[in-house]
Design an enzyme around this catalytic site. Structure first.
Site, mmCIF file in Angstrom:
data_model
loop_
_atom_site.group_PDB
_atom_site.id
_atom_site.type_symbol
_atom_site.label_atom_id
_atom_site.label_comp_id
_atom_site.label_asym_id
_atom_site.label_seq_id
_atom_site.Cartn_x
_atom_site.Cartn_y
_atom_site.Cartn_z
ATOM 1 N N ASN A 93 8.660 2.835 19.220
ATOM 2 C CA ASN A 93 8.369 2.715 17.784
ATOM 3 C C ASN A 93 9.557 2.046 17.137
ATOM 4 O O ASN A 93 10.696 2.318 17.518
ATOM 5 C CB ASN A 93 8.224 4.091 17.124
ATOM 6 C CG ASN A 93 6.972 4.805 17.541
ATOM 7 O OD1 ASN A 93 6.125 4.242 18.215
ATOM 8 N ND2 ASN A 93 6.887 6.067 17.149
ATOM 9 N N GLY A 94 9.300 1.242 16.112
ATOM 10 C CA GLY A 94 10.407 0.617 15.387
ATOM 11 C C GLY A 94 10.364 -0.890 15.542
ATOM 12 O O GLY A 94 9.364 -1.461 16.000
ATOM 13 N N LYS A 154 0.088 5.849 7.734
ATOM 14 C CA LYS A 154 0.471 6.997 6.912
ATOM 15 C C LYS A 154 1.971 7.051 6.713
ATOM 16 O O LYS A 154 2.473 7.362 5.651
ATOM 17 C CB LYS A 154 -0.015 8.277 7.598
ATOM 18 C CG LYS A 154 0.312 9.558 6.834
ATOM 19 C CD LYS A 154 -0.510 9.649 5.572
ATOM 20 C CE LYS A 154 -0.229 10.884 4.745
ATOM 21 N NZ LYS A 154 -0.706 10.693 3.358
ATOM 22 N N GLU A 207 -7.103 0.984 -1.782
ATOM 23 C CA GLU A 207 -6.695 1.186 -0.387
ATOM 24 C C GLU A 207 -7.805 1.764 0.483
ATOM 25 O O GLU A 207 -7.825 1.515 1.681
ATOM 26 C CB GLU A 207 -5.414 2.022 -0.286
ATOM 27 C CG GLU A 207 -5.562 3.469 -0.659
ATOM 28 C CD GLU A 207 -4.272 4.262 -0.478
ATOM 29 O OE1 GLU A 207 -3.536 4.002 0.477
ATOM 30 O OE2 GLU A 207 -4.025 5.166 -1.305
ATOM 31 N N ARG A 229 -1.770 8.467 11.251
ATOM 32 C CA ARG A 229 -0.633 7.677 10.797
ATOM 33 C C ARG A 229 -0.967 6.191 10.727
ATOM 34 O O ARG A 229 -0.203 5.420 10.170
ATOM 35 C CB ARG A 229 0.544 7.881 11.752
ATOM 36 C CG ARG A 229 1.057 9.306 11.756
ATOM 37 C CD ARG A 229 1.970 9.537 12.917
ATOM 38 N NE ARG A 229 3.201 8.813 12.777
ATOM 39 C CZ ARG A 229 4.353 9.361 12.401
ATOM 40 N NH1 ARG A 229 4.405 10.629 12.132
ATOM 41 N NH2 ARG A 229 5.435 8.644 12.302
ATOM 42 N N CYS A 272 3.298 3.557 14.239
ATOM 43 C CA CYS A 272 3.269 3.822 15.676
ATOM 44 C C CYS A 272 3.599 5.283 15.973
ATOM 45 O O CYS A 272 4.373 5.906 15.252
ATOM 46 C CB CYS A 272 4.292 2.963 16.384
ATOM 47 S SG CYS A 272 4.094 1.220 16.057
ATOM 48 N N HIS A 302 -2.858 -9.721 -23.543
ATOM 49 C CA HIS A 302 -1.837 -10.700 -23.162
ATOM 50 C C HIS A 302 -2.207 -11.423 -21.876
ATOM 51 O O HIS A 302 -1.345 -12.035 -21.248
ATOM 52 C CB HIS A 302 -0.470 -10.019 -23.029
ATOM 53 C CG HIS A 302 -0.003 -9.423 -24.322
ATOM 54 N ND1 HIS A 302 0.340 -10.195 -25.410
ATOM 55 C CD2 HIS A 302 0.118 -8.131 -24.712
ATOM 56 C CE1 HIS A 302 0.672 -9.395 -26.418
ATOM 57 N NE2 HIS A 302 0.537 -8.139 -26.025
ATOM 58 N N LYS A 341 -5.456 4.120 -5.242
ATOM 59 C CA LYS A 341 -6.360 4.944 -4.415
ATOM 60 C C LYS A 341 -7.640 4.175 -4.131
ATOM 61 O O LYS A 341 -8.119 4.132 -3.015
ATOM 62 C CB LYS A 341 -6.730 6.248 -5.139
ATOM 63 C CG LYS A 341 -5.789 7.404 -5.100
ATOM 64 C CD LYS A 341 -5.483 8.007 -3.765
ATOM 65 C CE LYS A 341 -4.400 7.265 -3.055
ATOM 66 N NZ LYS A 341 -3.027 7.612 -3.289
ATOM 67 N N TRP A 375 0.953 0.175 15.729
ATOM 68 C CA TRP A 375 0.602 -0.494 14.479
ATOM 69 C C TRP A 375 1.335 -1.819 14.526
ATOM 70 O O TRP A 375 2.569 -1.859 14.502
ATOM 71 C CB TRP A 375 1.055 0.356 13.296
ATOM 72 C CG TRP A 375 0.563 -0.105 11.970
ATOM 73 C CD1 TRP A 375 -0.651 0.163 11.388
ATOM 74 C CD2 TRP A 375 1.285 -0.900 11.006
ATOM 75 N NE1 TRP A 375 -0.726 -0.419 10.150
ATOM 76 C CE2 TRP A 375 0.441 -1.072 9.888
ATOM 77 C CE3 TRP A 375 2.539 -1.481 10.986
ATOM 78 C CZ2 TRP A 375 0.815 -1.798 8.765
ATOM 79 C CZ3 TRP A 375 2.923 -2.204 9.861
ATOM 80 C CH2 TRP A 375 2.074 -2.361 8.775
ATOM 81 N N GLU A 388 -1.964 4.652 -10.162
ATOM 82 C CA GLU A 388 -2.292 5.449 -8.983
ATOM 83 C C GLU A 388 -3.807 5.414 -8.704
ATOM 84 O O GLU A 388 -4.241 5.310 -7.553
ATOM 85 C CB GLU A 388 -1.794 6.892 -9.181
ATOM 86 C CG GLU A 388 -2.155 7.875 -8.087
ATOM 87 C CD GLU A 388 -1.695 7.470 -6.688
ATOM 88 O OE1 GLU A 388 -0.914 6.508 -6.546
ATOM 89 O OE2 GLU A 388 -2.164 8.107 -5.730
HETATM 90 C C1 F6R Z 1 -0.964 5.577 -0.772
HETATM 91 C C2 F6R Z 1 0.167 6.079 -0.019
HETATM 92 C C3 F6R Z 1 1.363 5.210 0.085
HETATM 93 C C4 F6R Z 1 2.634 6.066 0.217
HETATM 94 C C5 F6R Z 1 3.830 5.162 0.501
HETATM 95 C C6 F6R Z 1 5.116 5.955 0.566
HETATM 96 O O1 F6R Z 1 -1.990 6.520 -0.809
HETATM 97 O O2 F6R Z 1 0.133 7.138 0.538
HETATM 98 O O3 F6R Z 1 1.463 4.320 -0.976
HETATM 99 O O4 F6R Z 1 2.820 6.774 -0.969
HETATM 100 O O5 F6R Z 1 3.644 4.508 1.719
HETATM 101 O O6 F6R Z 1 5.055 6.923 1.538
HETATM 102 P P1 F6R Z 1 5.981 8.198 1.493
HETATM 103 O O7 F6R Z 1 5.644 8.982 0.296
HETATM 104 O O8 F6R Z 1 5.704 8.912 2.770
HETATM 105 O O9 F6R Z 1 7.396 7.678 1.425
#
Ligand code: F6R
Length: 600
Positions: free
Chosen positions: A99-100, A595, A484, A27, A2, A500, A481, A73, A477
């Protein structure tokens, strides 16, 4: 997640609020709304979906100079117009964005709002109805606002306006980020400075448990107990052009391309004129006086932490554990005598990580935050901060922050090694320079990787990444990527684990991408590739010069073996990008994701 914006001044607020909300789009959100107040006339517009839908629904003739806006959100209640903010009290006198998460909203509703018919399913609406209740019971607006906030459990950043006062935005904050921005004849409110850089670069930090009354001419901060707080603004050192896409079709592509420059930037930031590592002495002391490092992070940052453990243990012989923040909170392992907690967080706002930080601080442990956002909550609240200097990362999928995290961890490891008199047989800063060049040559090969995305990922419903040792961490990772942003079900596996259980998933044509940069496991990972190929997998090998076979699909330029994740991840990021693009996915704003994840 949010986002909040607010404006009170002389200009028309609508455009400023809409522009601000657009800056917060990255975000993640699923509905948006604004409220504008003009001579006791209130204009509230809300829409499910994108800001563009909200903009289309607004009335361009409204010239109000006071307003608040929000991107939501969904947490409590589905994404819908009814649940979108702003929310209003039952007489429509008060209007609020939040927010929250309010943990005790049901209890508050049952105890105090039994006779009020709520219009939404949100925890937020309870807040604005409570303010109205207390005003009816005889309190001033300020006292009602203060009393309401004192009853809330959970996290909040709030901006409230009163139809009967067109010179005030009431602001409160606890655990969720919120700033007041200042200007000449106007002031603003924003959950992120980026949203209001269009009008000011002067921002006032707010602390938990503070309330602020923002007017055209100024702002007054008080604690919830009524004590006055004097705090002036700081200059937000963000270049507004950093948050523009320029000629790029997507932020993600721009941010992938920026990685070589970020590594070079880090070399400048963490190196003195004589080429020695430049680090805060307090951080050096904190590391030296700890007997074990505990890296706490989520998602991509957690994956960077896994690579960091390898670096810290292999280069500096510093025992290191890595934990997922949301697990650590509820399942804390036995700690060593003198732990140092390192929080890795691009945004510096992640609620799961913050919850661990609050917890371990209460226990008196030493803390360090590694973040891309100076002044973020985790940075303010930890004892020490190491900055990533990656510039604003706007795409939801983290790319340049991940590589910056690993680069900073490698610098930390080398510094810790030197402090202990460990002789290194390589010049780390020179090696990072070589990494930057290798990254550049990879981002220049987009056509090759785009073709790879077509060959391997165009029709599949799943994909696997396999690796051993540090390559396995990059596989985690790579899979994150891909899943997502392209919604292809993707998983990263340790090569040795295939037999396994996982190998049962391999069918004719299943894409299996192997990362093979480590000499000590090169033979074994190639055997794993043979095993899945024999069962019909569509295999692809990403190796490194010196470790490669003639028919490997991508051969990365050679870099020091400790630093290979910094380069092997680049084609993986591009692969995910092109796979998402080919599937017409919203690359920068994938569904359901935010984000900055500011709720636990
Ligand atoms: C994936 C991604 C998320 C963040 C996670 C932690 O591409 O960006 O998995 O890495 O939400 O976010 P931060 O690093 O802001 O604590």
């Amino acid at each position: 997640m949010c986002g909040i914006v607010g404006y009170i001044g002389e200009e028309s607020a609508q455009d400023i609020l809409l522009n601000g909300l657009k800056k917060l789009e990255y975000r993640g959100y699923d509905s948006a709304g604004i409220a504008l107040l003009d001579d006791e006339e209130l204009n509230v517009v809300k829409e499910k979906g994108r800001i563009a839908a909200l903009e289309a629904a607004t009335n361009q003739d409204v010239t109000a100079t006071l307003g608040i806006g929000h991107t939501r959100w969904a947490t409590h209640g589905a994404p819908s117009k009814e649940n979108a903010h702003p929310h209003q009290s039952h007489t429509a006198r008060f209007t609020l964005v939040h927010n929250g998460v309010i943990e005790n909203y049901e209890q508050l509703r049952n105890e105090h709002l039994a006779n009020v018919e709520l219009k939404s399913e949100t925890d937020t609406e309870v807040i604005v109805q409570l303010v109205e209740e207390w005003v009816h019971s005889g309190k001033t607006v300020e006292a009602a606002f203060r009393h309401t906030l004192s009853l809330l459990h959970g996290s909040y950043a709030i901006a409230l306006i009163d139809k009967e006062n067109d010179d005030a935005i009431y602001v409160g904050k606890h655990k969720s980020p919120l700033l007041v921005g200042t200007g000449d004849g106007f002031n603003v409110v924003a959950s992120d400075a980026l949203a209001m850089l269009q009008v000011t670069d002067q921002f006032v930090e707010l602390m938990d448990g503070e309330i602020v009354i923002v007017s055209r001419e100024g702002y007054a901060i008080e604690t919830l107990d009524g004590d006055t707080v004097e705090r002036g603004p700081y200059t937000a050192e963000i270049d507004a052009s950093d948050i523009e896409k320029g000629t790029y079709p997507h932020y993600m592509l721009k941010e992938i391309d920026e990685q070589p420059a970020v590594i070079r930037q880090l070399l400048m930031q963490y190196q003195d004129e004589d080429g020695r590592i430049k680090l805060d002495d307090d951080i050096r002391k904190a590391i030296r006086s700890s007997d074990r490092l505990y890296i706490i992070a989520c998602g991509t940052s957690y994956h960077a932490g896994l690579v960091g453990k390898q670096l810290l243990e292999n280069i500096a012989e510093v025992p290191t554990e890595v934990h997922i923040a949301s697990e650590f909170s509820y399942n804390m392992p036995l700690l060593s005598d003198k732990p140092l907690f390192i929080f890795i967080s691009q945004s510096g706002e992640t609620a799961d990580s913050r919850s661990v930080l609050v917890n371990v601080k209460e226990k008196g442990h030493s803390t360090l935050t590694m973040t891309n956002v100076p002044g973020s909550t985790l940075s303010r609240e930890a004892d020490h901060t190491l900055l990533l200097h990656a510039g604003p990362e706007i795409a939801v999928a983290s790319t340049k922050a991940y590589t910056a995290q690993i680069a900073v961890l490698s610098i930390l490891a080398v510094d810790a090694a030197k402090a202990q008199g460990i002789e290194l047989d390589f010049d780390p800063m020179k090696e990072l320079g070589i990494v930057a060049n290798a990254m550049q040559s990879l981002v220049d090969q987009k056509d090759v990787i785009e073709q790879m995305a077509r060959d391997y990922l165009s029709v599949t419903r799943n994909a696997f990444f396999i690796g051993r040792s540090v390559d396995y961490y990059v596989c985690l990772e790579a899979a994150l990527k891909l899943k997502e942003i392209s919604y292809i079900q993707a998983e990263g596996f340790a090569g040795g684990e295939l037999k396994h259980g996982t190998i049962a998933l391999i069918e004719e044509g299943t894409p299996v991408i192997a990362i093979a940069t480590q000499s000590h496991v090169n033979g074994s990972i190639r055997s794993n590739v043979q095993e899945v190929a024999a069962r019909g997998a569509n295999t692809c090998i990403v190796s490194m010069e010196g470790e490669n076979d003639l028919d490997d699909n991508i051969v990365l330029p050679e870099v020091h073996e400790h630093l290979t994740p910094l380069v092997s991840v680049v084609p993986m990021q591009l692969l995910a990008y092109f796979a998402a693009l080919h599937r017409d996915c919203d690359v920068d704003k994938p569904r359901n994701l935010a984000k900055s994840v500011t709720v636990e």
